[in-house]
Design a protein around this motif. Structure first.
Motif, PDB file in Angstrom:
ATOM      1  N   PRO A 129      60.923  26.946  50.315  1.00  0.00           N
ATOM      2  CA  PRO A 129      61.687  26.212  49.309  1.00  0.00           C
ATOM      3  C   PRO A 129      62.347  27.149  48.303  1.00  0.00           C
ATOM      4  O   PRO A 129      61.749  28.148  47.882  1.00  0.00           O
ATOM      5  N   LEU A 130      63.572  26.820  47.906  1.00  0.00           N
ATOM      6  CA  LEU A 130      64.272  27.643  46.922  1.00  0.00           C
ATOM      7  C   LEU A 130      63.503  27.745  45.613  1.00  0.00           C
ATOM      8  O   LEU A 130      63.616  28.738  44.896  1.00  0.00           O
ATOM      9  N   LEU A 131      62.723  26.715  45.286  1.00  0.00           N
ATOM     10  CA  LEU A 131      61.961  26.738  44.037  1.00  0.00           C
ATOM     11  C   LEU A 131      60.995  27.914  43.999  1.00  0.00           C
ATOM     12  O   LEU A 131      60.725  28.462  42.922  1.00  0.00           O
ATOM     13  N   ASP A 132      60.488  28.325  45.158  1.00  0.00           N
ATOM     14  CA  ASP A 132      59.547  29.444  45.193  1.00  0.00           C
ATOM     15  C   ASP A 132      60.214  30.766  44.839  1.00  0.00           C
ATOM     16  O   ASP A 132      59.565  31.690  44.342  1.00  0.00           O
ATOM     17  N   SER A 133      61.510  30.876  45.131  1.00  0.00           N
ATOM     18  CA  SER A 133      62.217  32.139  44.910  1.00  0.00           C
ATOM     19  C   SER A 133      63.184  32.069  43.732  1.00  0.00           C
ATOM     20  O   SER A 133      63.978  32.985  43.529  1.00  0.00           O
ATOM     21  N   THR A 134      63.094  30.987  42.949  1.00  0.00           N
ATOM     22  CA  THR A 134      64.007  30.790  41.823  1.00  0.00           C
ATOM     23  C   THR A 134      63.235  30.558  40.532  1.00  0.00           C
ATOM     24  O   THR A 134      62.428  29.626  40.443  1.00  0.00           O
ATOM     25  N   MET A 135      63.485  31.394  39.533  1.00  0.00           N
ATOM     26  CA  MET A 135      62.961  31.144  38.186  1.00  0.00           C
ATOM     27  C   MET A 135      64.003  30.345  37.411  1.00  0.00           C
ATOM     28  O   MET A 135      65.178  30.719  37.375  1.00  0.00           O
ATOM     29  N   ALA A 136      63.579  29.244  36.806  1.00  0.00           N
ATOM     30  CA  ALA A 136      64.472  28.407  36.010  1.00  0.00           C
ATOM     31  C   ALA A 136      63.939  28.339  34.580  1.00  0.00           C
ATOM     32  O   ALA A 136      62.813  27.900  34.358  1.00  0.00           O
ATOM     33  N   LEU A 137      64.758  28.784  33.637  1.00  0.00           N
ATOM     34  CA  LEU A 137      64.387  28.712  32.225  1.00  0.00           C
ATOM     35  C   LEU A 137      65.215  27.619  31.569  1.00  0.00           C
ATOM     36  O   LEU A 137      66.452  27.643  31.612  1.00  0.00           O
ATOM     37  N   TYR A 138      64.527  26.656  30.965  1.00  0.00           N
ATOM     38  CA  TYR A 138      65.187  25.519  30.317  1.00  0.00           C
ATOM     39  C   TYR A 138      64.766  25.492  28.857  1.00  0.00           C
ATOM     40  O   TYR A 138      63.587  25.649  28.537  1.00  0.00           O
TER      41      TYR A 138
END
Length: 456
Positions: free
Chosen positions: A349-358
Motif C-alpha cells: 500500500p502507498l500508505l506504507d511508503s508515504t509520510m503525510a503531515l497534516y
C-alpha cells in the motif's frame, strides 16, 4: 497476458503496464525483482504536506490523554479508523513565528525567521525533492486552492502553485501540445537564455561590493535551480507520460468549485494518489486555503470563511461552525488516507511508503496563537515511522505532566500562545521526516533534535 510470476518477463524501470485503470510506471513491480536486485533498487519514499488555514477550534480539537490509550476528540473523530497509522502530536511550535496569520503558512515548512529578514529559507519538502528528483519526472508538486504555496526554494523564494484540478491533471498526465520536438526546442531556448544570464552575472559580479555580491549569489541560486529543472525536463521528454483510462480521466480532469469543498479536496487527493502511484513525483505540498480567507463549507451549512470563523470572539455559533469545518476538512484527509491504503505498488500500500503531515501554523486563530500547533503525522510505516499514540510535548515538558482544562478556555488559549515545552520545535519533526527521506541533514531551521517518539 504475460505471467507476472516467471522470471522470463523482465521489464525496465520505465516500461508501461496497461489495463489497471492507468498505465503505470511503478517504482517496483514483482516481475522487475531480479533486474531490480541487480541494480540495487530501493523502495520509493514519498512525503506529502497538507495545510489547514487559520488554526482550529482548539477546545474541540485537543486530545487530552497522552500515549496509546488516548480518546479521539470531537474534531478528530473522522480519523478514528486510522488509529494504527496516525500520530496526533500536541505542543509543537515554531519559535520564530511572528504570530500573524499572513506568515504562519509561509514558515510552516521552513521555520524561517521572516521577522528578521525579508527572505524566507528553503522548505523541507524542497530538501526532500533534491533527493528524489532524479528518479521522477516532476521534482515536486505544489498545490494550493487559493494561490499561496507552502514551498520555498533554496533561495527562499515561494514556488508557484496550481489549484485547478483539471490543470493539475493535464500538466501531470497529458503531453503538451506540439510534440516532443517543440518541447525540446523550448527547453533548449530556455537553456540558452540561462547561459546568457549566468555569463552576464559572472561578469557583473566582479564589479560589485560585498552586499551586492550576496544578493547576486541569491539570484544565481534561483537561476541554477531553473537550469537543473530544465535539464531534467529535457531528459524526460522521450519517456511517455502514463496513459489514463477514460473513466479515471473523466473523474479527475475537470473543474471543481470551492463551493463543493469536499468534492474539490477529494479530487485533489485522488490526483496526488495517482501521481504517487505512477511515480511522477514523490514530494507534494498542498495548502487547502490561505489565512486571509480560508474556504467556507456551504455543503454542510458553514457559509463563512475559516478566517471569519477563527475570529469568533467566543461566539458559540461561530465556534460550533469552526468545529464543523475542522471535522469536515479532517474527514477529507481521512479519505486521502483511505486511498493511500487502498492503492498499491509492488512494495505494498502507498500508505506504507508515504509520510503525510497534516496541520496548521496556528492553533488559536482568534489571536493568531502559534504554539501547541494542531499536527497529525500519518503513514510511512515501512519508512521507519511508528504510530498508535498521542505524542504530547506539553505533558513531556512538565515534571508531573500536564492537565488540560478545556472548561477554562482562557487558560487553554494561553498554551496556544506560550509554549509549555520550549524545546518542542516543529522543525524537529520536519528534520525527522527529512532524514527518513534520506536527506543528509543533522539540523533543519531551528531544530534542536529529532522526534524519537515516532521512530520505529
Amino acid at each position: 497476458m504475460a505471467n507476472f510470476l516467471t522470471q522470463n518477463w523482465l521489464i525496465s524501470r520505465r516500461r508501461v503496464l496497461r489495463g489497471l485503470g492507468v498505465a503505470l510506471a511503478l517504482p517496483l513491480l514483482d516481475c522487475m525483482q531480479p533486474l531490480a536486485a541487480a541494480q540495487t533498487a530501493t523502495r520509493a519514499k514519498r512525503s506529502v504536506f497538507i495545510y489547514l488555514p487559520n488554526g482550529v477550534n482548539t477546545l474541540d480539537y485537543q486530545v487530552t490523554q497522552a500515549g496509546a490509550d488516548y480518546k479521539f476528540s470531537k474534531s478528530l473523530m473522522p480519523l478514528e479508523k486510522h488509529r494504527a497509522s496516525i500520530t496526533p502530536i500536541s505542543g509543537l511550535h515554531h519559535p520564530h513565528g511572528l504570530g500573524h496569520h499572513h506568515n504562519c503558512s509561509s514558515i510552516w515548512l521552513t521555520g524561517g525567521k521572516i521577522g528578521q529578514s525579508e527572505r524566507n529559507t528553503i522548505s523541507v519538502d524542497q530538501l526532500m525533492a533534491q533527493v528524489t528528483a532524479p528518479q521522477t519526472r516532476f521534482s515536486s508538486l505544489e498545490l494550493s486552492n487559493q494561490g499561496h504555496s507552502l514551498a520555498y526554494s533554496a533561495d527562499g523564494v515561494r514556488l508557484p502553485s496550481q489549484g485547478n484540478p483539471s490543470v493539475v491533471f493535464r500538466e501531470l498526465f497529458e503531453e503538451p501540445q506540439g510534440g516532443i520536438a517543440k518541447q525540446r526546442r523550448g527547453l533548449q531556448r530556455k537553456g540558452s537564455i540561462l547561459d546568457t544570464v549566468l555569463d552576464e552575472a559572472r561578469t557583473m559580479g566582479n564589479q560589485l561590493g560585498q552586499d551586492d555580491r550576496g544578493r547576486l549569489e541569491q539570484y544565481l541560486t534561483s537561476v541554477r535551480e531553473v537550469e537543473i529543472r530544465t535539464q531534467r525536463a529535457d531528459k524526460w521528454l522521450d519517456t511517455p507520460r502514463p496513459k489514463i483510462e477514460p473513466d479515471v480521466q473523466a473523474k479527475l480532469n475537470r473543474d471543481v468549485s470551492l463551493d463543493r469543498l469536499g468534492e474539490y479536496l477529494r479530487t485533489m487527493y485522488d490526483i496526488v494518489v495517482l501521481a504517487f502511484q505512477t511515480d511522477l513525483t514523490r514530494v507534494v505540498s498542498f495548502s487547502t486555503g490561505n489565512e486571509g480567507t480560508g474556504p467556507a463549507v456551504p455543503e454542510i451549512g458553514v457559509r463563512q470563511d475559516r478566517h471569519s470563523l477563527s475570529h469568533h470572539n467566543a461566539n458559540p455559533k461561530l465556534m460550533q461552525d469552526l468545529t464543523q469545518s475542522d471535522a469536515f476538512n479532517i474527514k477529507q484527509f481521512s479519505y486521502f488516507l483511505d486511498r493511500l491504503g487502498e492503492v498499491k505498488d509492488a512494495d505494498g500500500p502507498l500508505l506504507d511508503s508515504t509520510m503525510a503531515l497534516y496541520g496548521s501554523g496556528m492553533a488559536f486563530g482568534h489571536s493568531h496563537g502559534n504554539a501547541n500547533l494542531p499536527i497529525i503525522l500519518a503513514g510511512g510505516g515501512k519508512l521507519g515511522i511508528k504510530h498508535g499514540r498521542h505524542i504530547d510535548f506539553n505533558a513531556a515538558g512538565k515534571p508531573d505532566g500536564y492537565t488540560y482544562d478545556l472548561e477554562n478556555p482562557g487558560k487553554h488559549y494561553t498554551i496556544c500562545h506560550q509554549p509549555v515545552n520550549n524545546k518542542a520545535h516543529l522543525s524537529n519533526l520536519l528534520l525527522t521526516m527529512a532524514q527518513k527521506m534520506d536527506v543528509p541533514a543533522e539540523k533543519f531551521a531551528d531544530s534542536n533534535g529529532t522526534v524519537s517518539e515516532v521512530k520505529a
